[in-house]
Scaffold this motif. Structure first.
Motif, PDB file in Angstrom:
ATOM      1  N   ASP A   1      -1.609  -1.458 -12.272  1.00  0.00           N
ATOM      2  CA  ASP A   1      -1.696  -0.256 -13.104  1.00  0.00           C
ATOM      3  C   ASP A   1      -2.236  -0.555 -14.503  1.00  0.00           C
ATOM      4  O   ASP A   1      -3.141   0.143 -14.976  1.00  0.00           O
ATOM      5  CB  ASP A   1      -0.332   0.430 -13.179  1.00  0.00           C
TER       6      ASP A   1
ATOM      7  N   ASN B   1       0.239   2.985  -5.361  1.00  0.00           N
ATOM      8  CA  ASN B   1      -0.762   1.923  -5.479  1.00  0.00           C
ATOM      9  C   ASN B   1      -2.119   2.354  -4.951  1.00  0.00           C
ATOM     10  O   ASN B   1      -3.166   1.918  -5.446  1.00  0.00           O
ATOM     11  CB  ASN B   1      -0.281   0.674  -4.747  1.00  0.00           C
TER      12      ASN B   1
ATOM     13  N   TRP C   1       0.823  -1.203   0.000  1.00  0.00           N
ATOM     14  CA  TRP C   1       0.000   0.000   0.000  1.00  0.00           C
ATOM     15  C   TRP C   1       0.864   1.262   0.000  1.00  0.00           C
ATOM     16  O   TRP C   1       0.883   2.030   0.939  1.00  0.00           O
ATOM     17  CB  TRP C   1      -0.958  -0.013   1.183  1.00  0.00           C
TER      18      TRP C   1
ATOM     19  N   GLY D   1       2.073  -3.027  -8.110  1.00  0.00           N
ATOM     20  CA  GLY D   1       1.791  -1.857  -8.929  1.00  0.00           C
ATOM     21  C   GLY D   1       1.912  -2.160 -10.416  1.00  0.00           C
ATOM     22  O   GLY D   1       1.103  -1.708 -11.225  1.00  0.00           O
TER      23      GLY D   1
ATOM     24  N   ASP E   1       0.424   8.272 -10.371  1.00  0.00           N
ATOM     25  CA  ASP E   1       0.915   7.086  -9.659  1.00  0.00           C
ATOM     26  C   ASP E   1       2.266   6.635 -10.191  1.00  0.00           C
ATOM     27  O   ASP E   1       3.110   6.144  -9.447  1.00  0.00           O
ATOM     28  CB  ASP E   1      -0.110   5.943  -9.669  1.00  0.00           C
TER      29      ASP E   1
ATOM     30  N   THR F   1      -3.765   4.290  -7.661  1.00  0.00           N
ATOM     31  CA  THR F   1      -4.272   3.367  -8.674  1.00  0.00           C
ATOM     32  C   THR F   1      -5.583   2.733  -8.233  1.00  0.00           C
ATOM     33  O   THR F   1      -6.526   2.611  -9.026  1.00  0.00           O
ATOM     34  CB  THR F   1      -3.241   2.256  -8.953  1.00  0.00           C
ATOM     35  N   CYS F   2      -5.667   2.337  -6.969  1.00  0.00           N
ATOM     36  CA  CYS F   2      -6.891   1.732  -6.449  1.00  0.00           C
ATOM     37  C   CYS F   2      -8.047   2.734  -6.447  1.00  0.00           C
ATOM     38  O   CYS F   2      -9.193   2.381  -6.782  1.00  0.00           O
ATOM     39  CB  CYS F   2      -6.658   1.204  -5.033  1.00  0.00           C
TER      40      CYS F   2
END
Length: 212
Positions: A88, A20, A16, A84, A70, A23-24
């Motif tokens: 991604d 990332n 995390w 990632g 990101d 991205t989430c």
């Protein structure tokens, strides 16, 4: 994969990371974009809502730009993780496919363009799974990133065109929409060409994984 991933520099870093998380968040907001875009035009009644159309356009632009955010965070903080690299490209695919479905429903995008893009994404995703089983993470290459960027710019232009058409039918606005639509079509054509070329390149680069 465990609770941590190896960073680009050799040290371990948690999954995390800020990159990332961005991205989430991008993935979580894709349904919001789809709902706004869908509600902006009701095909059964022909009713359009300019506010929702522009909101969908604005959200899509922001979500597209977060791809750069990101990536910058991961590189600048030396936190390039396998998680990632995996997540991604998925976020990019979801963002592109969701918009293409909306645009196809609106009649802006050709069915065959969507088909070619989807086939390529399925094939590359399958390739990534095969590579993953062999212990190899296939990250997006430069050509693939150019493909994604061109596709997203084209989609943004299509969404802006649609938003403007809901705003006014004045001749000046109509002329602008015609110009934007032409630019969108050209960019989408380039994106489809890059889609095919980058897909072939992925398989060529991973030929040893596929054929042993």
């Amino acid at each position: 994969m465990g609770s941590s991933s190896r960073s680009h520099g050799g040290a371990k870093t948690g999954v995390w990371t800020p990159a990332n998380i961005v991205t989430c968040v991008r993935i979580l907001f894709i349904p919001v974009f789809m709902v706004l875009a869908d509600l902006s035009y009701r095909s059964e009644t022909g009713v359009v809502d300019p506010a929702l159309a522009f909101a969908a356009f604005a959200i899509y632009v922001v979500l597209s730009l977060t791809d750069k955010v990101d990536g910058y965070l991961a590189r600048s903080r030396n936190e390039i993780t396998d998680f990632g690299k995996f997540l991604d490209p998925i976020a990019d695919k979801l963002l592109v496919v969701s918009a293409l479905l909306i645009l196809m429903d609106l009649g802006y995008v050709n069915l065959w363009f969507v088909f070619i893009i989807l086939v390529r994404e399925f094939l590359v995703s399958g390739l990534r799974m095969v590579a993953s089983a062999a212990g190899v993470v296939v990250a997006a290459d430069k050509l693939g990133k150019w493909k994604t960027a061109t596709t997203m710019v084209s989609i943004c232009t299509y969404l802006l065109t649609f938003a403007l058409t809901t705003l006014s039918a004045a001749p000046a606005v109509s002329a602008v929409c015609v110009g934007l639509l032409f630019v969108s079509d050209v960019l989408m054509g380039i994106a489809v060409a890059l889609t095919v070329i980058s897909g072939i390149q992925y398989f060529w680069n991973c030929r040893e994984i596929i054929f042993g």
